[in-house]
Motif scaffolding. Structure first.
Motif: not given
Length: 420
Positions: A383-395
């Motif tokens: 929230p402090a940086e107004e940031l969302i990161t999402i990572f998708m893979t299947q392992l």
């Protein structure tokens, strides 16, 4: 203060600079993933999305969703998100909390009477366990923060988790039903008195059961009617319908030699049919855009596009460390496995919480919250940086490689402007 996040459906990919990033530095994400993981065959493919200040600053897809059939990862690829289901389930319970229908200090036995006499393991093997009474009853808050005394069978640490394996409780290949799990758990002791330690467990599956009991509707119906449909998360469900089956990614297992093998064929996967067991701890499939929608609602203080899931004070409560004594996981964890590293990390109501970035040895912010899934998927919200990161893979398993730690370094290292 809530950040006024723009809906992902309204947001367009922007220049990295307007979101406070170096475009050149963001490209290091793909360079790293391709060089270290996709190129050498450690991962079939990856999908990464970085959202900041109401804009999609970076998104990329590398490699294959299905290596055997040469199907590339696409924007609409459907992934098994496993334990990234847990935050959604936790939000579902807290929606009922806001309605006054459950309190965090309620004894769990109020909703599961057959657990009223659960003891704490002392000795023995199933079914002849020697137990003692817990120091205090298990409370709802213990389920949300994994201090319940429950466990996962794959911990392979005690006679208690051996009993879980014997009954198939918490296994990847879901067996039984929520009702049968609850009945079986009534006959297996707790690993420790509630509140005494932190242990990654089937607690969030039990949260789903309680949501079902309180709401009077099947858990999957509650999630669909109250969260997924209102937010427009049309590709998130507990199974993949026939019309979307071609979009389901293959899931692989690390072979321990730097390679991988197919573990769940998307043409025969159990995720292609509605399951008997609805797992609030790990049952959902989703897309990167659907999960971004959910994250945007959280970043925005519980509301998106006029749809309010929770109030901002409730969300603040969820993303504050709830471990007794404000301790971190290094002080409280008995888990052989979790989706988090421990130093400087506390645990809230459904999320790991960054208490001290210096202790994590990674860039980040106090108050950042996150979790991940067994097939190496991950997300975090800062929230402090107004940031969302999402990572998708299947392992499988998620501990095979330190991708999550590397991704944090790459994303924060690409920032040219910080809010704090």
């Amino acid at each position: 203060m809530p950040v006024h996040a723009q809906s992902p459906r309204a947001a367009s990919s922007s220049s990295a600079a307007s979101a406070g990033f170096s475009e050149k530095a963001l490209r290091r994400i793909d360079d790293h993933l391709q060089r270290v993981y996709v190129g050498p065959g450690k991962l079939a493919g990856t999908q990464t999305l970085v959202y900041r200040r109401g804009q999609i600053a970076y998104r990329s897809s590398l490699g294959h969703a299905d290596r055997e059939r040469n199907v590339p990862i696409k924007d609409d690829t459907i992934f098994r998100i496993y334990s990234m289901t847990k935050p959604i389930t936790s939000v579902a319970l807290m929606m009922l909390f806001e309605e006054g229908r459950v309190q965090l200090d309620d004894p769990v036995a109020k909703y599961i009477p057959e657990w009223a006499n659960l003891g704490v393991f002392q000795a023995g093997v199933a079914p002849a366990f020697l137990t003692k009474p817990p120091a205090r009853p298990m409370q709802v808050v213990d389920l949300l923060r994994h201090t319940s005394g429950l466990t996962y069978g794959f911990q392979s640490r005690t006679n208690v988790d051996a009993a879980y394996r014997e009954k198939g409780i918490g296994a990847f290949e879901k067996a039984g039903t929520l009702d049968s799990w609850i009945a079986d758990l009534a006959r297996i002791p707790l690993e420790f008195s509630p509140g005494e330690a932190w242990n990654y467990s089937v607690s969030t599956d039990v949260v789903g059961y309680i949501v079902q009991k309180i709401s009077g509707m099947p858990f999957e119906q509650f999630v669909k009617q109250r969260i997924l449909d209102p937010l427009g998360m049309a590709d998130t469900d507990f199974y993949v319908p026939t019309a979307k089956a071609h979009r389901l990614a293959a899931c692989y297992s690390a072979d321990g030699k730097g390679g991988m093998q197919l573990s769940d064929d998307p043409t025969t996967s159990s995720f292609l049919a509605p399951p008997d067991l609805i797992s609030g701890g790990g049952g959902l499939v989703s897309t990167i855009d659907d999960y971004l929608t959910f994250c945007c609602a959280l970043l925005n203080g519980g509301e998106l596009d006029g749809v309010r899931l929770l109030g901002p004070k409730t969300l603040k409560l969820m993303t504050t460390n709830h471990l007794p004594g404000n301790r971190d996981l290094t002080e409280m964890s008995r888990s052989m496995f979790s989706e988090a590293t421990n130093a400087g990390i506390g645990f809230g109501l459904g999320f790991a919480v960054n208490m001290n970035p210096a202790q994590t040895l990674l860039p980040g912010s106090v108050g950042e919250y996150y979790w991940g899934g067994a097939a190496s998927t991950a997300f975090w919200i800062d929230p402090a940086e107004e940031l969302i990161t999402i990572f998708m893979t299947q392992l499988l398993p998620s501990s095979a490689y330190p991708i999550r730690r590397e991704l944090r370094t790459l994303v924060y290292g690409a920032m040219t402007e910080s809010n704090v």
